[in-house]
Design a protein around this motif. Structure first.
Motif, PDB file in Angstrom:
ATOM      1  N   UNK A 114      -2.948 -11.447   7.768  1.00 50.44           N
ATOM      2  CA  UNK A 114      -3.593 -10.131   7.730  1.00 50.44           C
ATOM      3  C   UNK A 114      -4.994 -10.317   8.282  1.00 50.44           C
ATOM      4  N   UNK A 115      -5.180  -9.898   9.525  1.00 48.22           N
ATOM      5  CA  UNK A 115      -6.427 -10.158  10.234  1.00 48.22           C
ATOM      6  C   UNK A 115      -7.635  -9.468   9.603  1.00 48.22           C
ATOM      7  N   UNK A 116      -7.419  -8.324   8.962  1.00 55.38           N
ATOM      8  CA  UNK A 116      -8.560  -7.596   8.398  1.00 55.38           C
ATOM      9  C   UNK A 116      -9.212  -8.344   7.232  1.00 55.38           C
ATOM     10  N   UNK A 117      -8.458  -9.189   6.539  1.00 54.84           N
ATOM     11  CA  UNK A 117      -9.027  -9.949   5.422  1.00 54.84           C
ATOM     12  C   UNK A 117      -8.929 -11.461   5.655  1.00 54.84           C
ATOM     13  N   UNK A 118      -8.415 -11.865   6.825  1.00 52.84           N
ATOM     14  CA  UNK A 118      -8.292 -13.269   7.211  1.00 52.84           C
ATOM     15  C   UNK A 118      -7.529 -14.091   6.164  1.00 52.84           C
ATOM     16  N   UNK A 119      -6.349 -13.595   5.778  1.00 49.62           N
ATOM     17  CA  UNK A 119      -5.496 -14.273   4.797  1.00 49.62           C
ATOM     18  C   UNK A 119      -4.114 -14.464   5.415  1.00 49.62           C
ATOM     19  N   UNK A 120      -3.562 -15.671   5.255  1.00 52.45           N
ATOM     20  CA  UNK A 120      -2.207 -15.971   5.704  1.00 52.45           C
ATOM     21  C   UNK A 120      -1.354 -16.300   4.489  1.00 52.45           C
ATOM     22  N   UNK A 158       9.387  -7.025   3.283  1.00 51.98           N
ATOM     23  CA  UNK A 158       8.701  -5.985   4.052  1.00 51.98           C
ATOM     24  C   UNK A 158       7.201  -6.276   4.062  1.00 51.98           C
ATOM     25  N   UNK A 159       6.564  -6.025   5.188  1.00 49.92           N
ATOM     26  CA  UNK A 159       5.136  -6.326   5.345  1.00 49.92           C
ATOM     27  C   UNK A 159       4.303  -5.603   4.294  1.00 49.92           C
ATOM     28  N   UNK A 160       4.643  -4.371   3.948  1.00 41.89           N
ATOM     29  CA  UNK A 160       3.845  -3.615   2.972  1.00 41.89           C
ATOM     30  C   UNK A 160       3.820  -4.298   1.608  1.00 41.89           C
ATOM     31  N   UNK A 161       4.919  -4.962   1.231  1.00 40.74           N
ATOM     32  CA  UNK A 161       4.977  -5.657  -0.054  1.00 40.74           C
ATOM     33  C   UNK A 161       3.947  -6.788  -0.106  1.00 40.74           C
ATOM     34  N   UNK A 197       0.105  -7.173  -2.257  1.00 40.68           N
ATOM     35  CA  UNK A 197      -0.184  -8.333  -3.116  1.00 40.68           C
ATOM     36  C   UNK A 197      -1.473  -9.039  -2.746  1.00 40.68           C
ATOM     37  N   UNK A 198      -1.799  -9.076  -1.455  1.00 38.33           N
ATOM     38  CA  UNK A 198      -3.002  -9.805  -1.030  1.00 38.33           C
ATOM     39  C   UNK A 198      -4.223  -8.896  -0.878  1.00 38.33           C
ATOM     40  N   UNK A 199      -4.044  -7.593  -1.020  1.00 34.74           N
ATOM     41  CA  UNK A 199      -5.174  -6.668  -0.930  1.00 34.74           C
ATOM     42  C   UNK A 199      -5.622  -6.365   0.489  1.00 34.74           C
ATOM     43  N   UNK A 200      -4.694  -6.420   1.439  1.00 35.73           N
ATOM     44  CA  UNK A 200      -5.035  -6.088   2.829  1.00 35.73           C
ATOM     45  C   UNK A 200      -5.266  -4.579   2.954  1.00 35.73           C
ATOM     46  N   UNK A 201      -5.844  -4.173   4.072  1.00 40.83           N
ATOM     47  CA  UNK A 201      -6.252  -2.783   4.256  1.00 40.83           C
ATOM     48  C   UNK A 201      -5.203  -1.849   4.826  1.00 40.83           C
TER      49      UNK A 201
END
Length: 95
Positions: free
Chosen positions: A8-14, A22-25, A29-33
């Motif tokens: 997730x590039x907006x929060x720099x988490x892999x 599904x990507x939304x799930x 969980x990681x708090x992406x935007x």
């Protein structure tokens, strides 16, 4: 079971997730935007930009394709509530 690495590039988490997720799930969980509304593929709120690994996601359904067209989404946009990871490396960010 196959695994995929979703960044997730907006929060720099892999995150490493099992195929079929599904990507939304993962985003939740990681708090992406990536925001969402209906989670059913109808509203188009969760449009995301796939910057890497387009081929590592499930094919868009007829409904998803219709919603993306109605929202004039770009070529590498997908609905996070519909896109399932298949494996490999994927990078996304909110559209």
């Amino acid at each position: 079971m196959a695994k995929a690495n979703v960044t997730f590039e907006d929060i720099n988490v892999t995150v490493s997730v099992p195929a079929g997720t599904r990507v939304i799930e993962v985003s939740e969980k990681v708090g992406a935007g990536i925001t969402y509304g209906c989670r059913e593929g109808d509203c188009g709120t969760c449009i995301m930009k796939v910057t890497k690994g387009w081929d590592n996601l499930s094919e868009p359904s007829v409904l998803e394709d219709k919603v993306l067209r109605e929202n004039m989404a770009g070529k590498h946009n997908r609905l996070a509530c519909q896109a399932q990871v298949l494996g490999g490396d994927i990078s996304v960010k909110p559209a």
